[in-house]
Scaffold this motif. Sequence first.
Motif, PDB file in Angstrom:
ATOM      1  N   LEU A   1      -7.238  -2.364   4.840  1.00  0.00           N
ATOM      2  CA  LEU A   1      -7.413  -1.670   3.560  1.00  0.00           C
ATOM      3  C   LEU A   1      -8.552  -0.656   3.636  1.00  0.00           C
ATOM      4  O   LEU A   1      -8.455   0.438   3.061  1.00  0.00           O
ATOM      5  CB  LEU A   1      -7.688  -2.684   2.447  1.00  0.00           C
ATOM      6  CG  LEU A   1      -6.498  -3.532   1.986  1.00  0.00           C
ATOM      7  CD1 LEU A   1      -6.952  -4.576   0.978  1.00  0.00           C
ATOM      8  CD2 LEU A   1      -5.408  -2.653   1.381  1.00  0.00           C
TER       9      LEU A   1
ATOM     10  N   GLN B   1      -6.917   2.246   5.407  1.00  0.00           N
ATOM     11  CA  GLN B   1      -5.771   2.889   4.767  1.00  0.00           C
ATOM     12  C   GLN B   1      -6.096   3.523   3.420  1.00  0.00           C
ATOM     13  O   GLN B   1      -5.621   4.612   3.103  1.00  0.00           O
ATOM     14  CB  GLN B   1      -4.644   1.866   4.563  1.00  0.00           C
ATOM     15  CG  GLN B   1      -4.046   1.341   5.848  1.00  0.00           C
ATOM     16  CD  GLN B   1      -3.165   0.140   5.592  1.00  0.00           C
ATOM     17  OE1 GLN B   1      -2.947  -0.271   4.458  1.00  0.00           O
ATOM     18  NE2 GLN B   1      -2.665  -0.450   6.669  1.00  0.00           N
ATOM     19  N   MET B   2      -6.897   2.844   2.600  1.00  0.00           N
ATOM     20  CA  MET B   2      -7.105   3.304   1.228  1.00  0.00           C
ATOM     21  C   MET B   2      -7.673   4.722   1.128  1.00  0.00           C
ATOM     22  O   MET B   2      -7.183   5.522   0.330  1.00  0.00           O
ATOM     23  CB  MET B   2      -7.984   2.317   0.459  1.00  0.00           C
ATOM     24  CG  MET B   2      -7.299   1.007   0.084  1.00  0.00           C
ATOM     25  SD  MET B   2      -5.816   1.224  -0.930  1.00  0.00           S
ATOM     26  CE  MET B   2      -4.537   1.033   0.306  1.00  0.00           C
TER      27      MET B   2
ATOM     28  N   TYR C   1      -5.611   1.663  -5.941  1.00  0.00           N
ATOM     29  CA  TYR C   1      -6.228   1.938  -4.652  1.00  0.00           C
ATOM     30  C   TYR C   1      -7.747   1.736  -4.649  1.00  0.00           C
ATOM     31  O   TYR C   1      -8.290   1.094  -3.745  1.00  0.00           O
ATOM     32  CB  TYR C   1      -5.891   3.362  -4.206  1.00  0.00           C
ATOM     33  CG  TYR C   1      -4.458   3.540  -3.764  1.00  0.00           C
ATOM     34  CD1 TYR C   1      -3.685   2.444  -3.380  1.00  0.00           C
ATOM     35  CD2 TYR C   1      -3.868   4.793  -3.713  1.00  0.00           C
ATOM     36  CE1 TYR C   1      -2.374   2.597  -2.966  1.00  0.00           C
ATOM     37  CE2 TYR C   1      -2.556   4.968  -3.297  1.00  0.00           C
ATOM     38  CZ  TYR C   1      -1.808   3.867  -2.926  1.00  0.00           C
ATOM     39  OH  TYR C   1      -0.519   4.025  -2.513  1.00  0.00           O
TER      40      TYR C   1
ATOM     41  N   LYS D   1      -8.729  -1.941  -4.794  1.00  0.00           N
ATOM     42  CA  LYS D   1      -8.449  -2.591  -3.510  1.00  0.00           C
ATOM     43  C   LYS D   1      -9.492  -2.198  -2.469  1.00  0.00           C
ATOM     44  O   LYS D   1      -9.940  -3.035  -1.671  1.00  0.00           O
ATOM     45  CB  LYS D   1      -7.051  -2.208  -3.016  1.00  0.00           C
ATOM     46  CG  LYS D   1      -5.923  -2.942  -3.719  1.00  0.00           C
ATOM     47  CD  LYS D   1      -4.584  -2.589  -3.100  1.00  0.00           C
ATOM     48  CE  LYS D   1      -3.464  -3.392  -3.759  1.00  0.00           C
ATOM     49  NZ  LYS D   1      -2.131  -3.060  -3.188  1.00  0.00           N
ATOM     50  N   LEU D   2      -9.876  -0.925  -2.467  1.00  0.00           N
ATOM     51  CA  LEU D   2     -10.886  -0.464  -1.524  1.00  0.00           C
ATOM     52  C   LEU D   2     -12.220  -1.154  -1.786  1.00  0.00           C
ATOM     53  O   LEU D   2     -12.896  -1.623  -0.854  1.00  0.00           O
ATOM     54  CB  LEU D   2     -11.043   1.054  -1.644  1.00  0.00           C
ATOM     55  CG  LEU D   2     -12.078   1.713  -0.726  1.00  0.00           C
ATOM     56  CD1 LEU D   2     -11.708   1.497   0.732  1.00  0.00           C
ATOM     57  CD2 LEU D   2     -12.189   3.203  -1.040  1.00  0.00           C
TER      58      LEU D   2
ATOM     59  N   THR E   1       0.808  -1.215   0.000  1.00  0.00           N
ATOM     60  CA  THR E   1       0.000   0.000   0.000  1.00  0.00           C
ATOM     61  C   THR E   1       0.843   1.268   0.000  1.00  0.00           C
ATOM     62  O   THR E   1       0.477   2.263  -0.628  1.00  0.00           O
ATOM     63  CB  THR E   1      -0.931   0.023   1.228  1.00  0.00           C
ATOM     64  OG1 THR E   1      -0.138  -0.101   2.422  1.00  0.00           O
ATOM     65  CG2 THR E   1      -1.921  -1.119   1.174  1.00  0.00           C
TER      66      THR E   1
END
Length: 647
Positions: free
Chosen positions: A577, A580-581, A549, A552-553, A490
Motif C-alpha cells: 500500500l 501503490q497508493m 486511498y 489506506k495510505l 486498490t
Amino acid sequence: MNALTLVFVALCVFALAYRYYGLFIANKVLNLQAERATPAVTQADGHDYVATNKYVLFGHHFAAIAAAGPLLGPVLAAQFGFLPGALWIIIGAVVAGAVHDMIVLFASVRHRGKSLSRIAEVEIGTVIGKVASVAILFILILTLAGLAIAVVNAMYNSPWSTFTVVCTIPIALIMGLYLHVIRPGDVKGASVIGVVLLFIAILAGPQVVANPTLAAMFTFSKKQIALMIPVYGFFASVLPVWLLLCPRDYLSTYLKIGTIVALALGIAVVHPDLQMAALTKYTGGGGPVIPGAVFPYIFITIACGALSGFHAIIGTGTTPKMISNERDVLFVGYGAMLTEGFVAIMALIAACVLVPADYFAINTTPAIFQKLGMATVNLTELSTQVGEQVQGRPGGAVSLAVGMAYIFSSIPFMKGMMAYWYHFAIMFEAVFILTAVDTGTRVGRYMLQEMLGKVWVRFTDNRWTPGIAVTSLIFTGAWGYLVYTGDIGTIWPLFGMSNQLLATCGLIVGTTMLIRLGKVRYAWITAIPGFFMIPVTMSAGYLNITQNYIPKLSGSKKAIEAATALGQKPLPADLALQHQMPILITLSVILMIMMAIVFVGAFYRWYQLFRIQETVQDSHGDSVLALAEIPPDPVGMQREPLMTSEP
C-alpha cells in the motif's frame, strides 16, 4: 419482490428501446446508409481491417465489451438494495450506455476506424486530441489491469475453470482457420464446430478435476495466472484478428448469452424472491462492501452494465475496422449494449436472491463481517454443497457464482448439482472477462502505434510485424505489471472512476461531432447523459482519493511504524500500500485534470461551431454548418453530403 418481475420489466424496456429509440437514432440522427462503404471495405488489409458477418461481429463486440462490469458491479452494488442498481441498469443502458456505444462506433466508422483520441483531435483540436490520447491510454491500462485481476481471482486454484478457458484458445484457432482457409464464409459450419467442441470441454471439466495428474497440470497460483494472462494478451494482439481474437470472442458469446438465457429460464421456473431489500441502510454510506453513499458510487460501481468508457475503446478500436455495412451500427452498437444490460440485471438478481447476511459474509472479510452483528443463515450449507469455503471471498465473483448455482440447482431434476453449477459459473465469469482483456490489449496496441507513428511513421503500418510486436509488448507489460503487483481492492475503485470518465469523454466528443454535422437539434441525446456524468465522475474521483486511498495510505504508514518500533517486520500488504497508493492517487489526479481539459476544450469548440455557423434551413428545419467553415480533416474522414441536404 419476485425476481421474475424484474426480468420481465427489463426485457420489455430493452425491446421497446431498441425498436423505437435505437431506430430513431439510426434513421433520424445518424442517417445510416447501407450503400456507404465502410473502412472494412475501403481499407481491407486482411489483418485488422476485415469485413465481417454482422452476427459474428456482434459476437465479437459483445464478448469484448461484456467484461467484469456487468457481472461484478451489480453484485457489489447490491449492498444498497436491488432498486438503485436496477434503475441505473435499465435507464442508464437505454439513454446513456447504448447511445454512447452507437455514437462512438458511428464516429469511428466515419473516421476510417480511428481511435477516440484521434477523433477528438479532429473534432475538437490537436492539443485536446493529444491530451485525450494520453489520458485514454492510461485509462485503458488501468481498465485492463482491473479486468485481469478479476480473472486471476476467478481462476486461481480452479483446474476446472482454467481447463475450460484454455480450451477456448485452440477451439478458436480451429474456427478461424475453418472460416478463412478451409471453408471461407461458412459461419454456420464454424459455429457448429465451435459449440460442439466447447460443450465437450465443459463436460470434460469434472473429469479433469477428478484426475490428480490433469488437475495438477491446470492448477495455478495467483502469481502464475497473473503472468499467463498478459502473455495471452500479447499473442491475441499480434496474431491476425480473424485467427484468434474474433472467433474466440464469437465462441465465447455462445457461452455467455446461452448461460444468461438459461439463468433467465431458471428464474422463470424457480420464481425466487429477492431477499435483499429495495433499499438498505447503507444508501447513505458506511457500507461494508462499498464505503461510499449510493450517489455517486452506484454509477461507478455498475459500469459496463449501464454505461462504460471501455466500450468506447472497443467501439473505436477493433469493431469499426470489421463492420461491413453501416446499418449494422444499430445492431452491433445499440443492440450489444442492451444485451449487456440484461446480463447486469441477471447478475443483480443472482446476488439479491441470497439471504443478506450470507451475501455480506461472502463479500467481506471475516473481521469486517463480525462487526456487522449479523448471523449467517444458509452459508454453511451453501459451502458444503459447492464443495468450497465461500465465506470471506470479497470481490463479487464468488457470491455471483453461489447465487447462479443456487438458482440452477433449484430447477427440478437439478438437485444435488450445485457444485457443478458453482464451478461452471466461476469458469463462465473468467471467460466473460478474458474476452474483453484480449480485445482491449489489441486496441491499446492500435493507440500506441498511432502515438509512436508521429515519431516514426513506420509504426502506423499495420503490416509491419516488428512495430506490432514492440507496441504489443510495451502495452501488455504495462497492465501486466499492475496485475502482478496490485489487488482488486486498490485497482478496482480507480478503474470504476476512470472508466466512467472515459464514457463521459465519448459522449462529449460524440456531441461535438453531431453539432459539426449540423445535427444540433439532436445533440441532446449525447449531451444530457454527458453533462450528468461529469459531476458524478469528478465527485467520485475526489471521494475515492480522500475517503479510500489517503486513509489506506495513512493506515499502512502507521502499521509500518508500529511494527518497526516493536522490532517486527512490516506486513507485505502494508508495504504494498505504501508503494501503490501514491501512484494511484497521482494517476487519479492527473486523469481528472486531463479529462477536465478535454471537456473545456470541447465546450469551447461548441461555442466556435455555433459562432461560425451559417444558418441554413433545410426542409426539416435543421440548422446546418456550411462545409467551408469546417476545418480540414487530417485523417481523411469521409464527409457526408446527405447530412447537409437530407430529403
